[in-house]
Design a protein around this motif. Structure first.
Motif, PDB file in Angstrom:
ATOM      1  N   TYR A  84       4.568   1.990  -6.844  1.00 23.60           N
ATOM      2  CA  TYR A  84       4.705   1.421  -5.501  1.00 23.60           C
ATOM      3  C   TYR A  84       3.347   1.022  -4.927  1.00 23.60           C
ATOM      4  O   TYR A  84       2.289   1.422  -5.412  1.00 23.60           O
ATOM      5  CB  TYR A  84       5.394   2.419  -4.558  1.00 23.60           C
ATOM      6  N   LEU A  85       3.406   0.221  -3.874  1.00 27.82           N
ATOM      7  CA  LEU A  85       2.234  -0.176  -3.098  1.00 27.82           C
ATOM      8  C   LEU A  85       2.589  -0.003  -1.628  1.00 27.82           C
ATOM      9  O   LEU A  85       3.667  -0.433  -1.188  1.00 27.82           O
ATOM     10  CB  LEU A  85       1.881  -1.634  -3.390  1.00 27.82           C
ATOM     11  N   LEU A  86       1.720   0.644  -0.868  1.00 25.72           N
ATOM     12  CA  LEU A  86       1.922   0.846   0.569  1.00 25.72           C
ATOM     13  C   LEU A  86       1.014  -0.114   1.325  1.00 25.72           C
ATOM     14  O   LEU A  86      -0.148  -0.311   0.943  1.00 25.72           O
ATOM     15  CB  LEU A  86       1.605   2.294   0.942  1.00 25.72           C
ATOM     16  N   LYS A  87       1.533  -0.698   2.410  1.00 30.09           N
ATOM     17  CA  LYS A  87       0.761  -1.688   3.164  1.00 30.09           C
ATOM     18  C   LYS A  87       0.921  -1.485   4.668  1.00 30.09           C
ATOM     19  O   LYS A  87       1.927  -0.957   5.133  1.00 30.09           O
ATOM     20  CB  LYS A  87       1.237  -3.119   2.861  1.00 30.09           C
ATOM     21  N   ILE A  88      -0.078  -1.960   5.396  1.00 29.37           N
ATOM     22  CA  ILE A  88       0.073  -2.300   6.808  1.00 29.37           C
ATOM     23  C   ILE A  88       0.144  -3.815   6.879  1.00 29.37           C
ATOM     24  O   ILE A  88      -0.706  -4.512   6.312  1.00 29.37           O
ATOM     25  CB  ILE A  88      -1.119  -1.812   7.651  1.00 29.37           C
ATOM     26  N   LEU A  89       1.154  -4.341   7.565  1.00 31.26           N
ATOM     27  CA  LEU A  89       1.283  -5.783   7.779  1.00 31.26           C
ATOM     28  C   LEU A  89       0.896  -6.108   9.212  1.00 31.26           C
ATOM     29  O   LEU A  89       1.380  -5.465  10.147  1.00 31.26           O
ATOM     30  CB  LEU A  89       2.717  -6.248   7.539  1.00 31.26           C
ATOM     31  N   ALA A  90       0.043  -7.104   9.383  1.00 33.56           N
ATOM     32  CA  ALA A  90      -0.345  -7.581  10.711  1.00 33.56           C
ATOM     33  C   ALA A  90       0.014  -9.060  10.785  1.00 33.56           C
ATOM     34  O   ALA A  90      -0.796  -9.931  10.446  1.00 33.56           O
ATOM     35  CB  ALA A  90      -1.834  -7.363  10.949  1.00 33.56           C
ATOM     36  N   TYR A 266       9.070 -12.888   7.465  1.00 36.47           N
ATOM     37  CA  TYR A 266       8.504 -12.103   8.563  1.00 36.47           C
ATOM     38  C   TYR A 266       7.855 -13.055   9.554  1.00 36.47           C
ATOM     39  O   TYR A 266       7.078 -13.944   9.183  1.00 36.47           O
ATOM     40  CB  TYR A 266       7.477 -11.104   8.041  1.00 36.47           C
ATOM     41  N   LEU A 267       8.138 -12.843  10.838  1.00 38.31           N
ATOM     42  CA  LEU A 267       7.730 -13.782  11.875  1.00 38.31           C
ATOM     43  C   LEU A 267       6.532 -13.300  12.689  1.00 38.31           C
ATOM     44  O   LEU A 267       5.580 -14.047  12.909  1.00 38.31           O
ATOM     45  CB  LEU A 267       8.904 -14.055  12.822  1.00 38.31           C
ATOM     46  N   HIS A 268       6.596 -12.051  13.162  1.00 36.84           N
ATOM     47  CA  HIS A 268       5.519 -11.567  14.038  1.00 36.84           C
ATOM     48  C   HIS A 268       5.651 -10.061  14.227  1.00 36.84           C
ATOM     49  O   HIS A 268       6.751  -9.524  14.276  1.00 36.84           O
ATOM     50  CB  HIS A 268       5.590 -12.252  15.409  1.00 36.84           C
ATOM     51  N   GLY A 269       4.488  -9.393  14.307  1.00 37.49           N
ATOM     52  CA  GLY A 269       4.477  -7.968  14.609  1.00 37.49           C
ATOM     53  C   GLY A 269       3.675  -7.175  13.591  1.00 37.49           C
ATOM     54  O   GLY A 269       3.108  -7.723  12.643  1.00 37.49           O
ATOM     55  N   THR A 270       3.628  -5.867  13.801  1.00 39.93           N
ATOM     56  CA  THR A 270       2.891  -4.950  12.933  1.00 39.93           C
ATOM     57  C   THR A 270       3.866  -3.964  12.320  1.00 39.93           C
ATOM     58  O   THR A 270       4.748  -3.446  13.007  1.00 39.93           O
ATOM     59  CB  THR A 270       1.818  -4.185  13.726  1.00 39.93           C
ATOM     60  N   ALA A 271       3.704  -3.695  11.025  1.00 38.66           N
ATOM     61  CA  ALA A 271       4.654  -2.834  10.332  1.00 38.66           C
ATOM     62  C   ALA A 271       3.977  -2.133   9.162  1.00 38.66           C
ATOM     63  O   ALA A 271       2.941  -2.575   8.646  1.00 38.66           O
ATOM     64  CB  ALA A 271       5.847  -3.648   9.839  1.00 38.66           C
ATOM     65  N   VAL A 272       4.609  -1.037   8.741  1.00 44.06           N
ATOM     66  CA  VAL A 272       4.305  -0.409   7.455  1.00 44.06           C
ATOM     67  C   VAL A 272       5.286  -0.981   6.445  1.00 44.06           C
ATOM     68  O   VAL A 272       6.491  -1.056   6.717  1.00 44.06           O
ATOM     69  CB  VAL A 272       4.454   1.123   7.535  1.00 44.06           C
TER      70      VAL A 272
END
Length: 412
Positions: A84-90, A266-272
């Motif tokens: 797996y790979l873990l990310k923060i998306l901005a 994905y359109l907008h926002g911050t997520a794990v």
């Protein structure tokens, strides 16, 4: 048990403030920063940082001793790879519309492109590796996305609400067969339209969306999304395809799981985000990158209906831990939260290689051999399969939030 330094990916759709602020760096950054990667991806692996500041490449450590880092079962099942790979998306601007292959489709596509001699880093390569790429995204802020095909009856209602002379025949195409086969027919028709036909239809649709928004119509949010995509990607068939997908707004802590074939954007926002350690992407549009329509159509799943949203399932005995259950064998994501007045330690059993990511407050992790690591907001740490059992608890009285990434349940 060591601190993990992730890799920042500077894609154009990213934010100049989110990741720098999370990591305590000057804001704004000189360039957009879209993703923070935590894992052993060959393209940008993380680094382990010991107490003396010495850094070691996580990918190299896994390759040197996969059993110690991953555990025997995980190492054997995944060929010595961290699965797996873990990310923060901005996400500041929309990504491309895309879907990912199943394990069988990825293996077949990889063999086909290897036999054809297409370089793995070629821009027209669909399958740089032979593995699936399911993913789960969990909102940290309000997070906006398109994902999965909407119930066709609702889509027919939307198309009729923005009816134009050029749109009528496509509306009736789906109305005559409001099921996955009808969606396939309409989707295929739209993404293969000649550019001249697209140039006639799209302005009509966008003008109709403007009127619908002005009239505060039932599908206001969907129309606003189409207008935004039409502005950033004029003349792109993906703008029409967006009319067929569920429009989602996730609150913090809510997550969606995207299995093989799920068309999403994905359109907008911050997520794990947690995903299988793969680069296989089939793009539909809204991007200058390679789009292979025949291959996309082989991968996309046209099953339809509302997209399930999860807040995780509470676990025993750790009621503060919520696990986001999926059928993905590559990963599992859990969220652990403490309130202002709740600072009890939680024990994390050794279930194979783990990454712990602090997204709120400050935490201390303590191994049963006495070693400790403090995690501030934005920091992460690595626990190998050989590490002892660890307990985590918040520091201070302001509460904390921790995400825990582990492998999923490997099939026997």
């Amino acid at each position: 048990m060591e601190l993990l330094r992730g890799a920042v990916r500077p894609y154009a759709w990213g934010s100049r403030t989110t990741i720098p602020e999370l990591l305590g760096r000057p804001v704004p950054a000189p360039h957009p920063e879209a993703e923070l990667w935590m894992g052993a991806h060959p393209g940008d692996p993380s680094w382990l940082v010991d107490s003396s500041g010495i850094e070691r490449n996580l990918l190299e450590l896994v390759e040197e001793d996969p059993v110690a880092q991953l555990g025997e079962r995980c190492a054997n099942h995944w060929g010595g790879r961290l699965p797996y790979l873990l990310k923060i998306l901005a996400v500041e601007e929309p990504l491309s519309m895309q879907a990912h292959p199943s394990a069988r489709q990825a293996a077949e596509g990889y063999r086909r492109e290897e036999a054809a001699g297409i370089p793995r880093d070629a821009p027209n390569r669909n399958y740089p590796d032979p593995t699936a790429k399911p993913e789960l995204v969990c909102a940290l802020t309000e997070f906006h996305a398109l994902a999965g095909f909407r119930d066709p009856h609702r889509t027919v209602a939307l198309l009729r609400a923005i009816e134009t002379p050029g749109l009528t025949k496509y509306t009736e195409l789906l109305a005559g067969q409001p099921d996955p086969d009808g969606l396939r027919a309409l989707f295929t028709t739209w993404i293969t339209l000649p550019q001249s036909a697209l140039d006639e239809l799209l302005p009509e649709v966008l003008d109709a969306c403007v009127l619908h928004v002005k009239d505060h119509g039932e599908f206001d949010t969907e129309c606003r999304t189409v207008l935004e995509l039409g502005e950033t990607h004029p003349r792109d068939a993906g703008v029409l395809a967006a009319l067929l997908l569920n429009r989602l707004t996730l609150s913090a802590g809510e997550a969606i799981y995207l299995p093989a074939g799920n068309l999403h954007l994905y359109l907008h926002g911050t997520a794990v985000e947690i995903l299988a350690n793969s680069d296989n992407i089939l793009r539909c549009g809204l991007t200058p990158k390679h789009v292979d329509v025949p291959e996309l159509l082989r991968v996309v799943d046209f099953a339809c209906g509302e997209m399930p949203v999860s807040r995780g399932e509470a676990t025993e005995p750790n009621a503060r831990m919520a696990v986001y259950r999926t059928d993905a064998p590559e990963f599992e994501l859990a969220r652990i939260e403490w309130t202002d007045s709740d600072g009890e330690a939680i024990e994390l059993d050794c279930t194979g290689p783990q990454i712990l990511l602090c997204t709120q407050g400050e935490l201390v992790a303590r191994a049963n051999d006495g070693a400790t690591i403090e995690l501030r907001r934005g920091q992460s740490m690595w626990l190998s399969a050989a590490d002892p059992v660890v307990t985590v608890r918040p520091m201070g009285a302001n509460g904390a939030r921790l995400f825990r990434a582990t492998p999923g349940t490997c099939p026997d």
